[in-house]
Design an enzyme around this catalytic site. Structure first.
Site, PDB file in Angstrom:
ATOM      1  N   CYS B  54     -25.826 -30.014  25.162  1.00  0.00           N
ATOM      2  CA  CYS B  54     -27.088 -30.413  25.811  1.00  0.00           C
ATOM      3  C   CYS B  54     -27.956 -29.200  26.102  1.00  0.00           C
ATOM      4  CB  CYS B  54     -26.856 -31.151  27.117  1.00  0.00           C
ATOM      5  SG  CYS B  54     -25.225 -31.763  27.388  1.00  0.00           S
ATOM      6  N   CYS B 123     -32.377 -33.272  32.926  1.00  0.00           N
ATOM      7  CA  CYS B 123     -31.399 -32.483  32.171  1.00  0.00           C
ATOM      8  C   CYS B 123     -31.063 -31.147  32.810  1.00  0.00           C
ATOM      9  CB  CYS B 123     -31.887 -32.264  30.747  1.00  0.00           C
ATOM     10  SG  CYS B 123     -33.355 -31.255  30.667  1.00  0.00           S
TER      11      CYS B 123
END
Lengths: 417, 140
Positions: B54, B123
């Site tokens: 990620c 995120c």
């Protein structure tokens, strides 16, 4: 009150010179290394565009003098573009940029047939990949061919993917992220042989996105053997929002835009004359200067790659060094995130871009770097530098001076180091 | 529109790729980063969160004295907001009790950073989770 008026007056007098000075400082102090993203407008191109804003503003569909003037400007531009591509003028369709051109080629060719099989690669621009995804939803079957570790399309796999029902192949000429140049001539040969062997004279068609190519590569469509070719002005020192699609004579496309039937019915809408004139000029200049410019930038590129790999440990070059655009350097730094590097370089006056997840709307690292089968630790640390006409070796020396410390600092902060 | 008004209107989202001065400050001058690898026993606990896939990984170390966080150090692999949010969290948590620090929410961090671009919010603001992981390890 009196003070306020004075301040206003002072401001009025001060603003223009300050503004100009600031602009000048900006231009000399910033090092722009993102030419594959977009380029500035070449003053020579701007000069060609100039008369079409105010003096010659006519609509090319009008039959009176202003219209005829506009029509002539378009046909002159079409002739210029055709001669660069070694094509016929009626094979050139002016359209609003690279994305629209890719879309017209892909949707236009596929929807004309209605169903079948289509092939592209894993490293195409989103203008191609997302168009393919849409066609899959419409019932087409698609194959996405791999590239090798150097970022060159796997020809064996491509050959094996061809089927009797294949209607379209779209493979880019030069990649926008890693600059790798694809063997289009070989690909067109494979397609020709396939067509002949299967007695299918016309299909599959070959489209190539050549948006990154004009400043460095040969654009002769006969030599390339393509049926459809996409170009764009804003990467070649031309205006934004204009490009063209080369459509080989005899090929039928389904239009995307309906209206007044301009551009042989393939792109309706009043023609953007200044942009069309500018695009043709920019393309001609790009091809005229490409050999000298390629040679100059290749030297800078190879020096940059060599020094970067020498000065910064755990760094890799993404894509082949030989089969690569002369202006592209794309490297990955292990354990650092690309966006952080881009912003630290920005603070030092350098503009470049990244394929990191943080920099994309999808929050995934670049599909191009992933296609090279790099680990995520490397994929998220990719940084692209693309040089251009204004780039000097001293610019690269400056980047080489500041970059090692930036990477060192970010690796010091990194949880992966 | 003033900066404040813009941020209020969007409830923490500052749109596009705009970074506040606070984010820039913490990104270019991160506080409480652990630069040298820790000596054995230097910290009471350590925790990690995230994955390279990620693009964000955070590692945190804490020292606790009389129930309060005396030292909090961190390292982050990630973008500007990931780095800035961990940095600002470290300043918010030091001196607090564990219970108090556990109450710091991503919204608190975003507020302290004067807002973040929307795409970055889910995120990269992982500091509170990294801290929770560290506290879990501390309580083991």
């Amino acid at each position: 009150m009196q003070d306020k008026i004075c301040a206003k007056k002072r401001k009025k007098i001060c603003v223009p010179p300050l503004f100009i000075v600031k602009l000048k400082i900006m231009n000399t102090r910033r090092i722009y290394l993102d030419h594959s993203s977009t380029t500035y407008l070449d003053p020579r191109v701007k000069a060609v565009m100039e008369p079409y804003w105010i003096e010659k503003f006519g609509n090319a569909s009008s039959i009176y003098e202003e219209g005829r003037e506009a029509k002539k400007a378009i046909s002159d531009a079409r002739l210029k573009v055709a001669s660069v591509l070694n094509a016929r003028p009626d094979e050139i369709v002016f359209i609003a940029g690279g994305t629209e051109s890719d879309n017209l080629a892909i949707f236009g060719a596929a929807r004309k047939i209605g169903k079948g099989h289509i092939i592209t690669t894993k490293i195409e621009h989103h203008a191609v990949l997302h168009a393919f995804e849409k066609l899959v939803k419409e019932g087409f079957e698609a194959d996405y061919v791999d590239v090798d570790k150097d970022g060159i399309v796997d020809l064996k796999q491509f050959k094996a993917a061809l089927k009797p029902e294949t209607v379209l192949v779209s493979i880019m000429y030069a990649n926008n992220e890693i600059g790798t140049v694809q063997p289009i001539t070989e690909i067109s040969k494979i397609i020709r042989n396939f067509r002949n062997s299967k007695h299918l004279a016309a299909f599959p068609l070959l489209h190539t996105d050549a948006v990154q190519a004009p400043s460095y590569l040969d654009l002769n469509v006969d030599k390339l053997g393509v049926d459809l070719l996409t170009l764009n002005a804003s990467k070649i020192y031309g205006p934004k929002g204009i490009g063209c699609l080369y459509v080989k004579r005899g090929i039928k496309l389904e239009p995307l835009i309906y209206g007044g039937g301009q551009e042989s019915g393939l792109r309706s809408g009043t023609e953007n004359i200044p942009a069309i004139a500018g695009f043709a000029e920019a393309l001609e200049l790009a091809q005229k200067e490409r050999e000298n410019e390629s040679e100059r930038l290749k030297k800078i590129r190879d020096y940059f790659i060599e020094q970067i790999l020498k000065k910064i440990p755990d760094t890799v070059l993404n894509g082949s060094q030989e089969n690569r655009l002369p202006n592209n350097v794309n490297v990955s730094f292990l354990n650092v995130e690309g966006e952080s590097i881009v912003l630290y370089l920005d603070a030092k006056g350098v503009s470049c871009s990244t394929g990191s997840a943080c920099n994309s709307a999808s929050l995934e690292p670049s599909h191009v770097i992933r296609a090279l089968k790099r680990s995520h630790e490397y994929a998220n640390g990719s940084v692209r530098f693309t040089t251009g006409k204004i780039t000097k070796k001293s610019d690269i020396d400056y980047v080489l001076k500041v970059l090692p410390d930036i990477v060192k600092k970010l690796r010091g902060i990194s949880a992966l180091s | 529109m003033t900066k404040d008004k813009k941020q209020k209107k969007a409830k923490g989202d500052v749109g596009g790729w705009y970074y506040s001065e606070k984010v820039k400050d913490h990104f270019f001058h991160p506080r409480n980063v652990l630069l040298k690898d820790p000596k054995p026993g230097e910290f009471d606990a350590e925790g990690v969160i995230g994955a390279p896939i990620c693009g964000d990984v955070m590692r945190m170390w804490i020292s606790v004295r009389q129930g309060k966080i005396k030292k909090l150090k961190w390292r982050t692999f990630g973008c500007a907001t990931a780095i800035a949010s961990t940095s600002v969290f470290s300043e918010m948590a030091i001196g607090k009790t564990i219970e108090e620090a556990l109450k710091i929410t991503p919204q608190d961090i975003i507020k302290e950073l004067s807002g973040l671009p929307k795409v970055k919010i889910h995120c990269s603001v992982l500091a509170n989770q990294a801290f929770k992981k560290t506290v879990d390890n501390y309580n083991l």
